[in-house]
Design a protein around this motif. Structure first.
Motif, short mmCIF file in Angstrom:
data_model
loop_
_atom_site.label_atom_id
_atom_site.label_comp_id
_atom_site.label_asym_id
_atom_site.label_seq_id
_atom_site.Cartn_x
_atom_site.Cartn_y
_atom_site.Cartn_z
N LEU A 1 1.04 -0.99 -0.01
CA LEU A 1 -0.14 0.36 -0.02
C LEU A 1 0.64 1.46 0.63
N LYS A 2 0.90 2.04 -0.98
CA LYS A 2 1.59 3.57 -1.12
C LYS A 2 0.52 4.11 -0.45
N ILE A 3 0.63 4.66 0.70
CA ILE A 3 -0.62 6.21 1.95
C ILE A 3 -0.76 7.62 0.60
N MET A 4 -1.25 7.95 0.55
CA MET A 4 -1.80 8.85 -0.41
C MET A 4 -2.48 10.30 0.31
N LEU A 5 -2.86 9.89 1.57
CA LEU A 5 -4.02 10.33 3.38
C LEU A 5 -3.66 10.39 4.31
N GLN A 6 -3.37 11.44 5.41
CA GLN A 6 -2.81 10.89 6.21
C GLN A 6 -3.73 10.67 7.45
N ALA A 7 -3.47 9.34 8.04
CA ALA A 7 -4.31 8.98 9.04
C ALA A 7 -3.34 7.84 9.79
N PRO A 8 -4.45 7.19 10.85
CA PRO A 8 -4.45 6.38 12.48
C PRO A 8 -4.03 5.30 10.98
N SER A 9 -3.34 4.85 11.33
CA SER A 9 -3.46 3.47 11.24
C SER A 9 -4.13 2.48 11.86
N SER A 10 -4.72 2.97 13.07
CA SER A 10 -6.05 1.80 13.65
C SER A 10 -7.15 2.01 13.22
N GLU A 11 -7.27 3.42 11.57
CA GLU A 11 -8.51 3.45 10.90
C GLU A 11 -8.25 1.83 10.27
N LEU A 12 -7.42 1.72 9.66
CA LEU A 12 -7.01 0.22 8.76
C LEU A 12 -7.62 -0.62 9.48
N THR A 13 -7.15 -0.82 10.85
CA THR A 13 -7.52 -2.23 11.76
C THR A 13 -9.02 -2.18 12.00
N LYS A 14 -9.44 -1.50 12.14
CA LYS A 14 -10.79 -1.37 12.42
C LYS A 14 -11.76 -2.11 11.06
N SER A 15 -11.00 -1.47 10.14
CA SER A 15 -11.90 -1.77 8.52
C SER A 15 -11.79 -2.89 8.65
N LEU A 16 -10.55 -3.43 8.88
CA LEU A 16 -9.61 -4.93 8.87
C LEU A 16 -10.54 -6.08 9.15
N LEU A 17 -11.06 -6.03 10.70
CA LEU A 17 -11.26 -6.75 11.95
C LEU A 17 -12.90 -6.80 11.34
N ARG A 18 -13.50 -5.18 11.12
CA ARG A 18 -15.18 -5.63 10.38
C ARG A 18 -15.23 -7.05 8.94
N ARG A 19 -14.29 -6.24 8.42
CA ARG A 19 -13.77 -7.23 6.91
C ARG A 19 -13.86 -8.47 7.14
N VAL A 20 -13.30 -8.96 8.17
CA VAL A 20 -12.79 -10.44 8.63
C VAL A 20 -14.22 -11.09 8.94
N LYS A 21 -14.99 -10.12 9.41
CA LYS A 21 -16.20 -10.26 10.32
C LYS A 21 -16.92 -11.08 9.20
N ARG A 22 -16.87 -10.06 8.22
CA ARG A 22 -17.80 -10.46 7.39
C ARG A 22 -17.39 -11.90 6.58
N HIS A 23 -16.05 -11.83 5.94
CA HIS A 23 -16.27 -12.87 5.08
C HIS A 23 -16.15 -14.41 5.44
N GLU A 24 -15.12 -14.20 7.06
CA GLU A 24 -15.28 -15.96 7.59
C GLU A 24 -16.23 -16.46 7.94
N THR A 25 -16.34 -17.85 8.22
CA THR A 25 -17.11 -18.48 8.71
C THR A 25 -16.69 -18.64 10.19
N PRO A 26 -17.56 -18.67 11.17
CA PRO A 26 -17.35 -18.88 12.78
C PRO A 26 -16.28 -19.51 12.76
N GLU A 27 -16.26 -20.73 12.62
CA GLU A 27 -15.28 -21.51 12.41
C GLU A 27 -14.17 -20.80 12.86
#
Length: 215
Positions: free
Chosen positions: A106-132
């Motif tokens: 990822l080549k960053i083009m916008l100033q932002a805290p990396s924690s925002e990436l973390t939150k989004s990543l966790l949401r997407r994994v939860k949405r895509h992956e089965t409970p198991e």
């Protein structure tokens, strides 16, 4: 919070809502086919002024650039992503099933805290992956999330690499500096990569760009 910060905060990964923006404003630019010509000659690629080498060496193995995609909304651009693999392909299933080293840059083009990436990543994994699958990934995903949080404030010009090395696992780095210990498991890397090129990828057009497919 500025508009730029809002755009990043709400959706570098998540497709849920660029709050305050109309859906019609969503605009993801992608590179065309990037890779090897019929005669075997490869070339480097540039998207939105962000240059990506045609090859990189990871774990003593040469990887080739598969494709590029820009994540942005209207005139605000968050990052350009590039996917490096051992064998370029326009088949997402083949890339996800690959067992060799891979790099998502990822080549960053916008100033932002990396924690925002973390939150989004966790949401997407939860949405895509089965409970198991989520249960199997939970401890390692938490470890990776802590590393991502630890990157702190991301700035334009920063380069974030999410590498997979079969003998080690997922290795996160910022501007060439490794952030923490490798997190084991190709299933974890696959869960992250699915956000970009999986069946329910964040955005179909960005997926096509990373796959090197015409849009």
């Amino acid at each position: 919070m500025s508009q730029c910060s809002s755009v990043w905060s709400f959706n570098p990964f998540s497709g849920q809502a660029w709050t305050g923006w109309r859906r019609a404003a969503l605009q993801v630019c992608v590179a065309g086919v990037v890779g090897v010509t019929a005669c075997g000659t490869s070339w480097a690629a540039t998207l939105e002024g962000q240059h990506f080498d045609d090859t990189v060496v990871l774990g003593q193995q040469k990887l080739q650039l598969n494709g590029l995609g820009l994540r942005g909304v209207a005139w605000v651009k968050a990052f350009v992503a590039g996917l490096y693999v051992t064998t370029p392909s326009q088949d997402a299933g083949a890339l996800l099933a690959e067992s060799g080293p891979r790099r998502l840059r990822l080549k960053i083009m916008l100033q932002a805290p990396s924690s925002e990436l973390t939150k989004s990543l966790l949401r997407r994994v939860k949405r895509h992956e089965t409970p198991e699958a989520q249960a199997r990934l939970a401890e390692r995903l938490d470890q990776f999330a802590a590393q991502l949080d630890g990157l702190g404030e991301l700035m334009p010009g920063d380069v974030v690499d999410m590498d997979y090395l079969p003998a080690k696992g997922l290795v996160l780095s910022r501007n060439g500096k490794v952030a923490g210990k490798p997190v084991a498991g190709d299933d974890l890397y696959r869960a992250v990569l699915q956000i970009f090129v999986g069946e329910h990828a964040i955005d179909p057009r960005m997926k096509q760009g990373l796959l090197g497919a015409p849009v």
